[in-house]
Motif scaffolding. Sequence first.
Motif, PDB file in Angstrom:
ATOM      1  N   LEU A 120       0.826  -1.202   0.000  1.00  0.00           N
ATOM      2  CA  LEU A 120       0.000   0.000   0.000  1.00  0.00           C
ATOM      3  C   LEU A 120       0.862   1.255   0.000  1.00  0.00           C
ATOM      4  N   ILE A 121       1.981   1.207   0.736  1.00  0.00           N
ATOM      5  CA  ILE A 121       2.895   2.352   0.750  1.00  0.00           C
ATOM      6  C   ILE A 121       3.491   2.563  -0.645  1.00  0.00           C
ATOM      7  N   ALA A 122       3.887   1.474  -1.301  1.00  0.00           N
ATOM      8  CA  ALA A 122       4.477   1.581  -2.634  1.00  0.00           C
ATOM      9  C   ALA A 122       3.475   2.157  -3.635  1.00  0.00           C
ATOM     10  N   LEU A 123       2.229   1.680  -3.587  1.00  0.00           N
ATOM     11  CA  LEU A 123       1.203   2.208  -4.494  1.00  0.00           C
ATOM     12  C   LEU A 123       0.933   3.680  -4.223  1.00  0.00           C
ATOM     13  N   ALA A 124       0.896   4.044  -2.948  1.00  0.00           N
ATOM     14  CA  ALA A 124       0.684   5.448  -2.595  1.00  0.00           C
ATOM     15  C   ALA A 124       1.826   6.321  -3.097  1.00  0.00           C
TER      16      ALA A 124
END
Length: 350
Positions: free
Chosen positions: A203-207
């Motif tokens: 989720l951090i990478a997508l954000a």
Amino acid sequence: MRFERREHPSRALTLLAPLGAILAALIIAGVLIAIAGANPFRAYALILNGAFGSRLGISETLTRTTPLILTGLAAAVAFRARLWNIGGEGQFYLGAIAVAALGMIPAIAAIPAPIAITLCCIAGAVAGMVLLLVPLGLRLRFGVDEVVTTLLLNFVALLFVSLMIEGAMKDPLAFGWPQSVPVPDNTLLATLIPRTRLHAGLLIALAMAVLVWFVQARSVFGMRARAAGLNPRAAAFAGVPLGRTLIGVACLSGGLAGLAGAIEVMGVKGYVTTDLSPNYGYSGIVIAMLANLNPLGVIFAALFTAVMFVGADSMSRALSIPSYIADVTVALSLLTMLVAIFLAQYRIRR
């Protein structure tokens, strides 16, 4: 025959270039698979089944995608501004060891998990920034080629990590195995799917991919970075502060690669080893090119690369073909993408 530059490259041609490059790479790799004595169609079906055919396969594919998104973003951000960051691997490892070092501070284990995780992410990003700012400083001050310095710093960073996990940061409970002391439990990322390794780092990478896209497309800094990449002299003439812009690009690029290392430690391993990265930093260069330096395209390029790496293992077991065919396919994708970009910008005239 001669090549003539297109005045206005077609948007459709630009968007289809990555797909054509991947298709060409798969065709060439299929020929190699056939030479090895296997059916290419069955091989690719086994790759897809290994990557998406089970709960474990899906989780492992997405777990592998997470650091690839971040290292791909790191390369894309730098390359768009003509800052040739080949040091993503070293920045990845320095971000990882920074998290392990921070975790050794007793006070970190006593603070709430959200704060501890945030501090670890910041530490990893800052470590990656520092490693890229050094070659950028050499370029700005002495004109040193950053391709060479960033590449060589990869080995310096890896040797430094090896020194630390064999010495001051070595885990005394690892039975002599070279690894760092485990990070505290409150710094570990939450698991997204129970009984798998898939963690909240995805989720951090997508954000971060969405954030980088927004910065590049909707901010003054993004406009300046693009201008510096398209024509540095014209950008400087128009008033773009090239030095400050490149420093900002270096901080963002190195920070993303360092963050990838930090998240890998907090989400997957829990400690640092010298085999933490199966060349995530170098793969990020291929991913950035496959995405045509588009931050949102990096997500899909990283997923393609992860599918090849994860699925190739099951294909190798079923067909007795070396799993290195995944590395060959990814490398071919880079070469075919360079050709596709060239053909999208130039037409052939007789």
